[in-house]
Design an enzyme around this catalytic site. Structure first.
Site, short mmCIF file in Angstrom:
data_model
loop_
_atom_site.label_atom_id
_atom_site.label_comp_id
_atom_site.label_asym_id
_atom_site.label_seq_id
_atom_site.Cartn_x
_atom_site.Cartn_y
_atom_site.Cartn_z
N GLU A 131 0.83 -1.21 0.00
CA GLU A 131 0.00 0.00 0.00
C GLU A 131 0.86 1.26 0.00
O GLU A 131 0.52 2.26 -0.64
CB GLU A 131 -0.94 -0.01 1.22
CG GLU A 131 -1.91 -1.18 1.26
CD GLU A 131 -2.73 -1.33 -0.01
OE1 GLU A 131 -2.96 -0.31 -0.71
OE2 GLU A 131 -3.12 -2.46 -0.35
N HIS A 134 1.83 2.01 -3.52
CA HIS A 134 0.79 2.73 -4.26
C HIS A 134 0.88 4.23 -3.99
O HIS A 134 0.70 5.05 -4.89
CB HIS A 134 -0.59 2.22 -3.86
CG HIS A 134 -1.04 1.00 -4.60
ND1 HIS A 134 -0.98 0.90 -5.97
CD2 HIS A 134 -1.55 -0.18 -4.15
CE1 HIS A 134 -1.44 -0.30 -6.33
NE2 HIS A 134 -1.79 -0.96 -5.25
N GLU A 199 -0.79 -2.93 -10.05
CA GLU A 199 -0.73 -3.91 -8.97
C GLU A 199 0.58 -4.67 -9.01
O GLU A 199 1.22 -4.88 -7.97
CB GLU A 199 -1.92 -4.87 -9.06
CG GLU A 199 -3.27 -4.24 -8.74
CD GLU A 199 -3.36 -3.72 -7.32
OE1 GLU A 199 -2.59 -4.18 -6.43
OE2 GLU A 199 -4.20 -2.84 -7.07
#
Length: 294
Positions: A131, A134, A199
Site C-alpha cells: 500500500e 501505491h 498492482e
C-alpha cells in the site's frame, strides 16, 4: 503520468454526466449535470480520500491505540523514504487493505481487523509495504477519484430508473434506458482506466520496501482464499471502490480478463516468487514491534 491519466478520466466522466443530464432533462438537464460534474470533480480531487474512508467506516488509529500497526507503518515508510501516512482500521472480518490520498503528503493506509487476525506480522508488513508503494507511485490519486465518480454515476443511473424519462426530457425513454445501460459500462471503464499493471508494480516495489517478496506472496494467498468466503458489506455497498483494495473484495474477476480490476492472484504470487528467487539474501525490514496486535 498520473496527472494525465486523472485528467483524461475526469473528462470522460464529465462527458458521461452531461449525457445522463441530457437523457433526464434535455439541454437544461445537461447544463445542470455538467455544473454538478464540475463541482464533483473538484470534490473528488480534494476530498475523495475522506469519502472513501467514511464509506468503509474506517477509524483513525495512533501509536496509543494501535502501537504495533502504526509502528510497523512508520518503520516501512522510513525504509521507503516517504512521509508517514495516516493509519486507519476498518472493522470487518474480511482480510483486506487499501491506500488513499492525492499525494504522499496527504495519504492514508487502511487495514481491516480481519487482516490483522488472519495474517502473521511478516505478512501484514508485506501488505502495508504494498500500500505504501501505491502511495509512492501516486496511484492513490486516480484510485480515489475514480471511486468517488463511480459512485456518482451509479447515483445518476438510479435517478434515471426513478424518473423513467418524460415527455419533456431531451431523449425520452430511449435516453433513460441508455443512461441505465451506460452506468454499468462506466464502471467497466473505471476498471479499465486503472491499469492492472499498477498492482504488479506495487507488488514489486512493496516487496523491495519490506525486503522479503515471500511475505507479500504468502499474504496474497491467504487474503485471496479468505476474501472469497467472507463478505465485506461496505465494499458491496460501494462497489466503485473495489479497485482500491489489495485483493478484489467483491468475489469477482478471478482471471486476467479485460474487465478485471486486479490481476489473477496466482500470477502476482508467481511474480513475487520469481523476484524472491532472484534476490535471495535481501535484508528484511523489521515487521512489527513486540507484543500483540492492538
Amino acid at each position: 503520468m498520473a496527472l494525465v491519466r486523472t485528467a483524461m478520466l475526469l473528462a470522460a466522466m464529465t462527458a458521461l454526466f452531461g449525457l445522463a443530464g441530457l437523457a433526464l432533462g434535455g439541454e437544461a438537464g445537461m447544463v445542470i449535470a455538467l455544473v454538478i460534474a464540475a463541482g464533483m470533480n473538484l470534490y473528488a480531487w480534494w476530498g475523495s480520500d475522506k469519502a472513501v474512508l467514511r464509506a468503509h467506516n474506517a477509524r483513525l488509529v495512533t501509536k496509543a491505540s494501535a502501537p504495533d500497526l502504526v509502528g510497523m507503518v512508520e518503520d516501512l515508510a522510513g525504509r521507503a523514504g516517504m512521509p508517514m501516512p495516516a493509519v486507519y482500521l476498518v472493522d470487518d472480518d474480511q482480510p483486506n487493505a487499501f491506500a488513499t490520498g492525492r499525494n504522499p503528503e496527504n495519504a492514508a493506509v487502511a487495514a481491516t481487523t480481519g487482516l490483522l487476525r488472519a495474517l502473521s506480522r511478516e505478512e501484514v508488513a508485506g501488505v502495508m509495504a504494498h500500500e505504501l508503494a501505491h502511495i509512492r507511485n501516486r496511484d492513490t490519486l486516480i484510485m480515489t477519484v475514480t471511486a468517488t465518480l463511480a459512485g456518482a454515476i451509479t447515483m445518476l443511473a438510479n435517478f434515471a430508473f426513478f424518473f423513467r424519462g418524460g415527455r419533456d426530457n431531451g431523449m425520452g425513454i430511449l435516453g433513460v434506458l441508455a443512461t441505465m445501460i451506460l452506468a454499468p459500462l462506466a464502471a467497466g471503464l473505471v476498471q479499465m482506466a486503472i491499469s492492472r499493471t499498477r498492482e504488479y508494480e506495487a507488488d514489486r516495489i512493496g516487496a523491495e520496501i519490506a525486503g522479503q517478496p515471500l511475505w507479500l506472496a504468502s499474504a496474497l494467498a491467504k487474503i485471496s482464499g479468505l476474501a472469497a468466503r467472507i463478505d465485506m458489506n461496505s465494499a458491496e455497498r460501494n462497489p466503485g471502490s473495489a479497485h482500491m483494495f489489495i485483493v478484489n473484495p467483491l468475489h469477482a474477476h478471478r482471471h486476467d480478463n479485460l474487465f478485471a480490476t486486479h490481476p489473477a492472484t496466482e500470477n502476482r504470487i508467481a511474480a513475487l516468487k520469481a523476484m524472491a528467487a532472484g534476490s535471495e539474501g535481501a535484508g528484511p525490514a523489521r515487521p512489527a514491534r513486540s507484543g500483540p496486535w492492538t
